[in-house]
Design an enzyme around this catalytic site. Structure first.
Site, PDB file in Angstrom:
ATOM      1  N   ASP A 271      14.167 114.257 -18.992  1.00 21.23           N
ATOM      2  CA  ASP A 271      12.946 113.499 -19.293  1.00 21.23           C
ATOM      3  C   ASP A 271      13.288 112.054 -18.963  1.00 21.23           C
ATOM      4  O   ASP A 271      14.175 111.464 -19.601  1.00 21.23           O
ATOM      5  CB  ASP A 271      12.577 113.661 -20.780  1.00 21.23           C
ATOM      6  CG  ASP A 271      11.250 112.989 -21.113  1.00 21.23           C
ATOM      7  OD1 ASP A 271      10.895 111.985 -20.457  1.00 21.23           O
ATOM      8  OD2 ASP A 271      10.568 113.468 -22.032  1.00 21.23           O
TER       9      ASP A 271
ATOM     10  N   LYS B  56       1.681 101.338 -12.814  1.00 24.01           N
ATOM     11  CA  LYS B  56       2.059 101.177 -11.402  1.00 24.01           C
ATOM     12  C   LYS B  56       2.154  99.699 -11.015  1.00 24.01           C
ATOM     13  O   LYS B  56       2.977  99.334 -10.165  1.00 24.01           O
ATOM     14  CB  LYS B  56       1.070 101.912 -10.497  1.00 24.01           C
ATOM     15  CG  LYS B  56       1.057 103.440 -10.692  1.00 24.01           C
ATOM     16  CD  LYS B  56       2.402 104.088 -10.412  1.00 24.01           C
ATOM     17  CE  LYS B  56       2.290 105.603 -10.283  1.00 24.01           C
ATOM     18  NZ  LYS B  56       3.593 106.261 -10.152  1.00 24.01           N
TER      19      LYS B  56
ATOM     20  N   ILE C  91       4.404 115.379  -3.862  1.00 26.88           N
ATOM     21  CA  ILE C  91       4.773 114.332  -2.904  1.00 26.88           C
ATOM     22  C   ILE C  91       6.291 114.181  -2.795  1.00 26.88           C
ATOM     23  O   ILE C  91       6.856 114.213  -1.690  1.00 26.88           O
ATOM     24  CB  ILE C  91       4.116 112.988  -3.300  1.00 26.88           C
ATOM     25  CG1 ILE C  91       2.614 113.039  -2.966  1.00 26.88           C
ATOM     26  CG2 ILE C  91       4.791 111.810  -2.581  1.00 26.88           C
ATOM     27  CD1 ILE C  91       1.843 111.760  -3.250  1.00 26.88           C
TER      28      ILE C  91
ATOM     29  N   LYS D  57      18.550 102.107 -13.625  1.00 26.37           N
ATOM     30  CA  LYS D  57      19.629 101.738 -14.541  1.00 26.37           C
ATOM     31  C   LYS D  57      20.763 102.770 -14.441  1.00 26.37           C
ATOM     32  O   LYS D  57      21.935 102.417 -14.364  1.00 26.37           O
ATOM     33  CB  LYS D  57      19.040 101.714 -15.965  1.00 26.37           C
ATOM     34  CG  LYS D  57      19.832 100.963 -16.971  1.00 26.37           C
ATOM     35  CD  LYS D  57      19.706  99.460 -16.782  1.00 26.37           C
ATOM     36  CE  LYS D  57      20.704  98.751 -17.668  1.00 26.37           C
ATOM     37  NZ  LYS D  57      21.009  97.415 -17.191  1.00 26.37           N
TER      38      LYS D  57
ATOM     39  N   ILE E 290      -3.983 111.772  -0.733  1.00 25.34           N
ATOM     40  CA  ILE E 290      -3.082 112.714  -0.054  1.00 25.34           C
ATOM     41  C   ILE E 290      -3.505 114.142  -0.380  1.00 25.34           C
ATOM     42  O   ILE E 290      -3.600 114.531  -1.554  1.00 25.34           O
ATOM     43  CB  ILE E 290      -1.611 112.485  -0.495  1.00 25.34           C
ATOM     44  CG1 ILE E 290      -1.166 111.035  -0.229  1.00 25.34           C
ATOM     45  CG2 ILE E 290      -0.681 113.485   0.210  1.00 25.34           C
ATOM     46  CD1 ILE E 290      -1.147 110.588   1.210  1.00 25.34           C
TER      47      ILE E 290
ATOM     48  N   SER F 231       4.490 104.476  -5.992  1.00 20.91           N
ATOM     49  CA  SER F 231       3.492 103.775  -6.800  1.00 20.91           C
ATOM     50  C   SER F 231       2.092 104.289  -6.458  1.00 20.91           C
ATOM     51  O   SER F 231       1.900 105.508  -6.270  1.00 20.91           O
ATOM     52  CB  SER F 231       3.644 102.262  -6.565  1.00 20.91           C
ATOM     53  OG  SER F 231       2.827 101.529  -7.413  1.00 20.91           O
TER      54      SER F 231
END
Ligand code: COA
Length: 288
Positions: free
Chosen positions: A81, A176, A34, A141, A205, A158
């Site tokens: 990561d 989520k 996606i 962040k 999807i 999400s």
């Protein structure tokens, strides 16, 4: 893997060419199904991109392929990561060094597997929370100084499975739900700085690992989608372009559900539900 979108997107989509010229997008999970197509659309419409992934071979390859989409496209890869904020800080610094800035952030890196509660260990639950939720937090962040400087925009990828109880997805649903809460709070806190935060919640999807895992009977799944088709990665890309474009300059703190109204039918539970009973009852389950 060849790109899903190509130059024809610039001519046959509703978007103006070059609307993202001079902009830079930072995409975690950008080598995945996606988020890669989200990046493709933005690059085709003028943006440069940093593709963030954990698997070096896959991420480098995706970045190289994405850079072919536009003659002057600059696409870099960063091996990270997302559970490690310091690695993301380094990736953001590399992006600024090599591409000059960060305007848009897509927090899309995610981990998922189907597992019922009885077999889900505490560490398995924690791993998915750490990748999906903590990873999303870390991503913002690390890119916040650039978002602040450039009055940027954020999209979290999400899901809809926490809108109701989906068996075998306790870990992902919890993560989520947290991602949605994170986005809402950021929209409110960062809005005064000119930063927008929104969520895209993809439904079923085509071509995604999630769909392959969850869907046993394709025809039945399609029949349960009010629009009577599966979604495409392009559908998600179109929503992404909209949310980052000036057309969405007053859209902040929303969730764009891109699912053809699928979740409204409650069909996400699918064929899994009765199986849960068996798994919970007939087996000693996992270690803690
Ligand atoms: N069912 C149950 N538990 C599972 C599991 C599965 N299919 N896969 C992993 N776990 C558990 C592990 O057993 C471990 O728990 P334990 O220590 O109690 O045994 C815990 O999750 C962490 O596993 P590990 O493989 O060390 O985690 P990781 O941090 O390297 O990777 C994932 C976590 C989610 C990314 C990995 O499971 C994975 O590769 N998933 C499939 C690919 C994927 O998620 N693609 C993205 C699609 S959105």
């Amino acid at each position: 893997m060849p790109s899903t979108l190509d130059q024809s997107f610039v001519t046959n989509s509703v978007w103006k060419p070059d609307i993202f010229k001079g902009k830079v997008v930072f995409v975690t999970g950008g080598a995945g199904t996606i988020c890669r197509v989200q990046a493709e659309a933005l690059i085709l419409l003028g943006a440069n991109a940093a593709i963030i992934g954990r698997n070096k071979e896959k991420t480098d390859k995706a970045a190289a392929e994405l850079s072919q989409l536009r003659p002057d496209a600059k696409v870099i890869s960063c091996i990270v990561d997302v559970r490690e904020v310091s690695q993301l800080v380094e990736a953001a610094a590399k992006t600024v060094r090599e591409l000059g800035r960060i305007d848009y952030v897509i927090a899309g890196a995610a981990g998922n597997f189907l597992c019922d509660f009885n077999h889900l260990s505490s560490n398995a639950f924690k791993s998915v929370i750490a990748i999906d939720l903590l990873g999303s937090y870390n991503t913002i962040k690390a890119t916040f100084p650039e978002l602040r400087k450039n009055k940027g925009a954020i999209i979290f990828v999400s899901a809809t499975l926490h809108y109701y109880g989906v068996p075998f997805q306790i870990h992902v649903g919890a993560a989520k739900a947290g991602v949605d809460a994170l986005s809402n709070a950021l929209a409110v806190e960062l809005g005064p700085l000119g930063i927008r935060s929104n969520v895209i919640a993809p439904g079923p999807i085509e071509g995604t690992e999630g769909l392959e895992r969850l869907v046993k009977d394709r025809a039945k799944t399609i029949s349960q989608v009010p629009l009577q088709r599966l979604g495409t990665t392009r559908d998600i890309a179109e929503a992404t372009v909209y949310l980052f474009s000036p057309a969405a300059s007053f859209i902040n703190g929303t969730v764009a559900v891109v699912d053809g109204a699928s979740w409204q039918t409650g069909s996400g539970v699918g064929d899994l539900y009765p199986v849960t009973i068996k798994h919970q009852n007939e087996d000693p389950g996992s270690k803690l």
